[in-house]
Write an enzyme that holds these catalytic residues in place. Structure first.
Site: not given
Length: 409
Positions: A243-244
């Site tokens: 998850h960025c």
């Protein structure tokens, strides 16, 4: 295939076992097998929904002493689209066509750091390069800027591969969409903690390796191989890499290519800017009469500022791009690499590594872009009670709004 209905048992329907319904199913190598499993489960889910919509349903819970009179119910299509009822921690916009997570500040900060230095380079450096070096140099920089910006927005606003909820078998029974009387306080399936026996993990064989499928109690499905549940987005994502937060979205199967192009192009822009800013400063230094660093800095302060900024940004970008090149050539995701490090096992010994770095890169970066599993813009369905006079035929009569339960289509 855009269907997001709860699944039915394939064993009951006579279809072969898959990771979603067999304790020891066997799959052939490749991701296409995993995708076909999803399509089968979603297809059977849709068939079950159609059967349920054609017949009057009866409550599934009755009193042991005096059974209550069945309340006739049926399903109809509403005027509310599915994305407005989606339970995950994501935000839809543009009528459900685009989605993103909820860390808006991080995305806008990343966009500011990317756009502002690029604009300063285009305003203060590119005109000098156009007239003194070559017009091709600013054109190439503009092309890389547009490519990186589009890749950034595609990564942030594209469905990363979210898996629909309520797809799998629980204790030998499917998890259909239940009427309100049977679903109690859970609209999206049977609660995990209410089951007498929690669903056990299932093992499948892929390319000679045993892969364990775990049950997600939030999404109520057996996660397929390489899928993970994102705590920030509160969704299971197919082949989730990570998850960025800076792009405000998960990076998974459907947007990893855009993410890789974005970080690679941005790193090339940093190197490109450093090279031609140095050319600009050196030429100014040689062309000046005094030939002093102070005079050059006074004449082009923005160039020196951009040189320092580009050098600083190139360090983390270079490390990130190099790390993902390393992962892509080995055919693993960030989750798989971290898990291998914690378990002290080599990441190369896994089911999805082709064995050749070039083939791994082609498989990951050049595979077809599949459609989203979420039927975001389709209209939702709802249960409603039929009047006694309408029991022989399904009509549009609704008893009361309080008895209507909307369900995702």
């Amino acid at each position: 295939m855009e269907k997001a209905f709860p699944g039915s048992s394939q064993e009951d329907s006579g279809h072969p076992k898959s990771p979603g319904n067999g304790a020891n199913a066997v799959l052939k190598p490749g991701d296409a097998i995993v995708n076909s499993t999803f399509e089968e489960r979603l297809e059977h889910s849709n068939l079950d929904r159609k059967r349920m919509s054609l017949h009057i349903s009866e409550p599934l819970t009755v009193s042991s002493a005096h059974p209550a009179a069945p309340t006739p119910q049926a399903i109809r299509i509403t005027d509310t689209r599915n994305y407005k009822l989606f339970p995950g921690n994501i935000t839809f916009f543009c009528g459900g066509r685009l989605l993103t997570s909820r860390a808006y500040w991080a995305f806008f900060l990343s966009l500011f750091i990317f756009v502002v230095p690029s604009a300063l380079f285009a305003v203060f450096i590119c005109p000098w390069l156009w007239h003194h070096i070559s017009p091709v140099i600013p054109v190439i920089f503009g092309y890389m800027f547009v490519l990186a910006l589009i890749s950034m927005l595609k990564t942030s606003w594209t469905d990363p591969g979210i898996i629909p909820r309520n797809l799998d078998v629980i204790n030998g029974r499917s998890t259909p969409v239940l009427p309100p009387a049977a679903a109690s306080d859970s609209t999206y399936g049977v609660p995990y903690d209410s089951l007498p026996d929690p669903p056990p993990p299932k093992d499948v064989m892929i390319n000679g390796h045993t892969v364990r499928l775990k049950y997600c109690d939030t999404c109520r499905l057996y996660r397929p191989p390489r899928a993970s549940h994102c705590k920030q987005c509160n969704n299971c994502v197919e082949i989730e890499d990570h998850h960025c937060i800076w792009l405000n979205n998960c990076v998974g199967k459907r947007n990893y290519r855009y993410f890789f192009v974005f970080i690679t192009t941005t790193l090339l822009m940093c190197f490109y800017a450093i090279a031609f800013i140095l050319v600009h400063l050196i030429r100014l230094y040689l062309d000046s009469k005094e030939r002093s660093f102070k005079a050059t800095l006074t004449e082009a302060p923005v160039s020196m500022l951009l040189l320092i900024l580009a050098f600083i940004l190139s360090i983390p970008l270079g490390c990130l791009t190099g790390y993902h090149c390393f992962l892509v050539m080995r055919g693993v995701t960030t989750h798989e690499q971290l898990k291998a490090n914690m378990m002290m096992q080599p990441a190369e010994d896994q089911a999805f590594n082709v064995g050749n770095p070039v083939y791994n890169m082609v498989h990951i970066l050049c595979r077809p872009h599949q459609k989203s599993y979420l039927a975001r813009r389709k209209y939702a369905e709802e249960w409603y009670n039929l009047e006694e006079s309408a029991q022989p035929h399904i009509s549009n009569t609704i008893s009361s709004k309080s008895e209507v339960s909307r369900l995702p289509r």
